[in-house]
Design an enzyme around this catalytic site. Structure first.
Site, PDB file in Angstrom:
ATOM      1  NE  ARG A 236      83.631 100.294 -61.640  1.00  0.00           N
ATOM      2  CZ  ARG A 236      82.800  99.692 -60.871  1.00  0.00           C
ATOM      3  NH1 ARG A 236      83.244  99.097 -59.859  1.00  0.00           N
ATOM      4  NH2 ARG A 236      81.584  99.475 -61.232  1.00  0.00           N
ATOM      5  CD  GLU A 265      89.098  95.248 -62.146  1.00  0.00           C
ATOM      6  OE1 GLU A 265      88.965  96.009 -61.647  1.00  0.00           O
ATOM      7  OE2 GLU A 265      87.683  94.759 -62.512  1.00  0.00           O
ATOM      8  CG  HIS A 283      85.714  94.266 -59.771  1.00  0.00           C
ATOM      9  ND1 HIS A 283      85.901  95.194 -60.972  1.00  0.00           N
ATOM     10  CD2 HIS A 283      84.375  94.631 -59.145  1.00  0.00           C
ATOM     11  CE1 HIS A 283      84.698  95.866 -60.815  1.00  0.00           C
ATOM     12  NE2 HIS A 283      84.148  95.589 -59.823  1.00  0.00           N
TER      13      HIS A 283
HETATM   14  P1  NAP Z   1      77.294 106.942 -54.579  1.00  0.00           P
HETATM   15  O1  NAP Z   1      76.350 106.587 -53.302  1.00  0.00           O
HETATM   16  O2  NAP Z   1      76.949 107.808 -55.659  1.00  0.00           O
HETATM   17  O3  NAP Z   1      78.770 107.521 -53.581  1.00  0.00           O
HETATM   18  C1  NAP Z   1      79.623 107.892 -54.245  1.00  0.00           C
HETATM   19  C2  NAP Z   1      79.936 109.078 -53.588  1.00  0.00           C
HETATM   20  O4  NAP Z   1      81.234 109.905 -54.053  1.00  0.00           O
HETATM   21  C3  NAP Z   1      79.011 110.425 -53.525  1.00  0.00           C
HETATM   22  O5  NAP Z   1      78.786 110.958 -52.408  1.00  0.00           O
HETATM   23  C4  NAP Z   1      79.601 111.418 -54.527  1.00  0.00           C
HETATM   24  O6  NAP Z   1      79.062 112.676 -54.239  1.00  0.00           O
HETATM   25  C5  NAP Z   1      81.144 111.143 -54.103  1.00  0.00           C
HETATM   26  N1  NAP Z   1      82.073 111.632 -55.116  1.00  0.00           N
HETATM   27  C6  NAP Z   1      81.910 111.939 -56.487  1.00  0.00           C
HETATM   28  N2  NAP Z   1      82.964 112.683 -56.933  1.00  0.00           N
HETATM   29  C7  NAP Z   1      83.647 112.897 -55.954  1.00  0.00           C
HETATM   30  C8  NAP Z   1      84.998 113.469 -55.797  1.00  0.00           C
HETATM   31  N3  NAP Z   1      85.652 113.938 -56.970  1.00  0.00           N
HETATM   32  N4  NAP Z   1      85.629 113.777 -54.472  1.00  0.00           N
HETATM   33  C9  NAP Z   1      84.966 113.306 -53.646  1.00  0.00           C
HETATM   34  N5  NAP Z   1      83.718 112.593 -53.589  1.00  0.00           N
HETATM   35  C10 NAP Z   1      83.015 112.260 -54.785  1.00  0.00           C
HETATM   36  O7  NAP Z   1      77.908 105.357 -55.125  1.00  0.00           O
HETATM   37  P2  NAP Z   1      77.937 104.205 -54.288  1.00  0.00           P
HETATM   38  O8  NAP Z   1      76.795 103.209 -54.416  1.00  0.00           O
HETATM   39  O9  NAP Z   1      78.349 104.271 -52.845  1.00  0.00           O
HETATM   40  O10 NAP Z   1      79.236 103.354 -55.092  1.00  0.00           O
HETATM   41  C11 NAP Z   1      80.505 103.999 -55.089  1.00  0.00           C
HETATM   42  C12 NAP Z   1      81.371 103.305 -56.390  1.00  0.00           C
HETATM   43  O11 NAP Z   1      81.738 102.001 -55.559  1.00  0.00           O
HETATM   44  C13 NAP Z   1      80.650 102.902 -57.470  1.00  0.00           C
HETATM   45  O12 NAP Z   1      80.555 103.973 -58.539  1.00  0.00           O
HETATM   46  C14 NAP Z   1      81.401 101.767 -57.867  1.00  0.00           C
HETATM   47  O13 NAP Z   1      82.528 102.075 -58.739  1.00  0.00           O
HETATM   48  C15 NAP Z   1      82.039 101.116 -56.788  1.00  0.00           C
HETATM   49  N6  NAP Z   1      81.719  99.965 -56.561  1.00  0.00           N
HETATM   50  C16 NAP Z   1      82.460  98.739 -56.452  1.00  0.00           C
HETATM   51  C17 NAP Z   1      82.360  97.337 -56.290  1.00  0.00           C
HETATM   52  C18 NAP Z   1      83.103  96.561 -56.350  1.00  0.00           C
HETATM   53  O14 NAP Z   1      82.831  95.242 -56.568  1.00  0.00           O
HETATM   54  N7  NAP Z   1      84.510  96.600 -56.017  1.00  0.00           N
HETATM   55  C19 NAP Z   1      80.900  97.209 -55.855  1.00  0.00           C
HETATM   56  C20 NAP Z   1      79.916  98.253 -55.893  1.00  0.00           C
HETATM   57  C21 NAP Z   1      80.405  99.615 -56.074  1.00  0.00           C
HETATM   58  P3  NAP Z   1      77.830 113.165 -55.321  1.00  0.00           P
HETATM   59  O15 NAP Z   1      76.560 112.377 -55.053  1.00  0.00           O
HETATM   60  O16 NAP Z   1      77.860 114.716 -54.953  1.00  0.00           O
HETATM   61  O17 NAP Z   1      78.380 113.213 -56.867  1.00  0.00           O
END
Ligand code: NAP
Length: 324
Positions: A236, A265, A283
């Site tokens: 993000r 954005e 995005h």
């Molecule tokens: P996820 O499985 O929840 O992975 C996020 C990871 O970040 C989790 O392991 C979380 O830990 C960790 N985290 C949270 N706060 C943190 C911090 N302060 N420091 C270090 N690590 C931290 O989510 P995901 O499915 O991989 O998706 C991740 C993000 O990608 C989404 O939230 C979204 O914003 C973004 N995304 C972008 C696109 C795009 O089109 N560009 C597409 C899809 C997703 P915990 O589980 O312990 O909280």
């Protein structure tokens, strides 16, 4: 029951929804304004939220019948999920189905930045390619280097798995280490954020946007990175202080960046557009036909469950009380 869909989606998931409910889709090519959104939701039971912001002020204006806001996306920072819970509204997201596609795209822009793909494409289109020269547009190697992954959840781990194919060393930082067996399987090492920033040739961001992760990559963080390193953000925009990034790129504190998302954005910090060592994308991390359709199916499943009085599979908040 009535479901309002705030932006056009592929027909397949919408047709599944139409079998059980009345579906109203925003026919415009723009997102509805806050007033339009509230008007459309005046008699709705569910919102399939495609890119709309649903903050406290909007939630306060929603009809009390609305049971669910089903976000079309895994990141749901566009919705005040805690406040929705206080009002008894369920919020859901679409995890898993977009993991591999988003990891692919993170790699696409990482490679593009390292090997100057966008610059090279423009060079040829501009008619500048007059024949092979050994030192035209040289980039940085990717294979064998170190990648540092910040946020080692679903997408972060999928990015890490791909790095093994490039013979890379994988460092990661998260709130806590993942389980030992998985760590060994991914040949990934848990480090603190500063170490990751100091040692990585590519820093790839995959944390959700929350108060704690806003400007996680600021001027200080950027100053720790190698002058030869690249920053990749397909998470993000506000996770990166974009002004600080611009300064770091202009003063060559880091070698380049690849950005799929932006702090404000769709605006891009003035100055970034002029820099050749930044790859920019609108995005589209999860943007394949298959995945975006599947995200629709997941959102629809969540809505159908909620309107059937069941707990939707991807509930992300804890509503105080269920609506009848
Ligand atoms: P996820 O499985 O929840 O992975 C996020 C990871 O970040 C989790 O392991 C979380 O830990 C960790 N985290 C949270 N706060 C943190 C911090 N302060 N420091 C270090 N690590 C931290 O989510 P995901 O499915 O991989 O998706 C991740 C993000 O990608 C989404 O939230 C979204 O914003 C973004 N995304 C972008 C696109 C795009 O089109 N560009 C597409 C899809 C997703 P915990 O589980 O312990 O909280």
């Amino acid at each position: 029951m009535k479901v309002y869909v705030s932006f056009w989606l592929p027909e397949a998931p919408l047709n599944v929804l139409r079998e059980k409910h009345t579906v109203v889709v925003n026919a415009s090519d723009q997102l509805p304004s806050p007033d339009e959104l509230v008007t459309q939701l005046a008699d709705a039971d569910a919102l399939l939220c495609v890119g709309s912001k649903v903050d406290k002020t909007i939630i306060d204006r929603l009809n009390p019948r609305l049971r669910i806001i089903a976000n079309w996306g895994v990141g749901y920072n566009n919705i005040d999920a805690d406040y929705a819970a206080q009002k008894g509204i369920m919020v859901t997201n679409t995890p898993d189905v977009l993991t591999e596609t988003t990891a692919d795209f993170s790699w696409a822009i990482l490679m593009a930045a390292a090997r100057r793909v966008a610059e090279a494409d423009k060079y040829v289109r501009d008619g500048k390619f007059k024949g092979f020269k050994p030192f035209t547009m040289l980039g940085a190697d990717v294979w064998g280097k170190t990648i540092g992954i910040v946020g080692f959840g679903r997408i972060g781990q999928a990015v890490g798995r791909r790095a093994l194919g490039f013979g890379m060393k994988v460092l990661y930082h998260d709130q806590k280490p993942i389980d030992r067996k998985k760590e060994q399987e991914l040949r990934a090492s848990f480090v603190d954020l500063d170490t990751l920033l100091r040692e990585s040739d590519f820093v790839s961001l995959h944390v959700p946007l929350m108060e704690e992760t806003k400007h996680l990559i600021n001027a200080r963080a950027l100053s720790l990175m190698k002058p030869t390193a690249f920053l990749v953000n397909a998470a993000r925009g506000p996770v990166v202080d974009e002004q600080a990034l611009l300064e770091a790129l202009k003063s060559k504190k880091i070698a380049g960046a690849a950005l799929d998302v932006f702090e404000k954005e769709p605006e891009v910090t003035p100055g970034l557009l002029e820099l050749p060592n930044v790859v920019l994308a609108p995005h589209i991390g999860s943007g394949s036909w298959e995945t975006r359709t599947n995200m629709g199916h997941v959102a629809v499943k969540n809505i159908i469950a909620a309107l059937d009085g069941k707990t939707p599979p991807n509930l992300v908040n804890r509503p105080v009380a269920r609506k009848p």
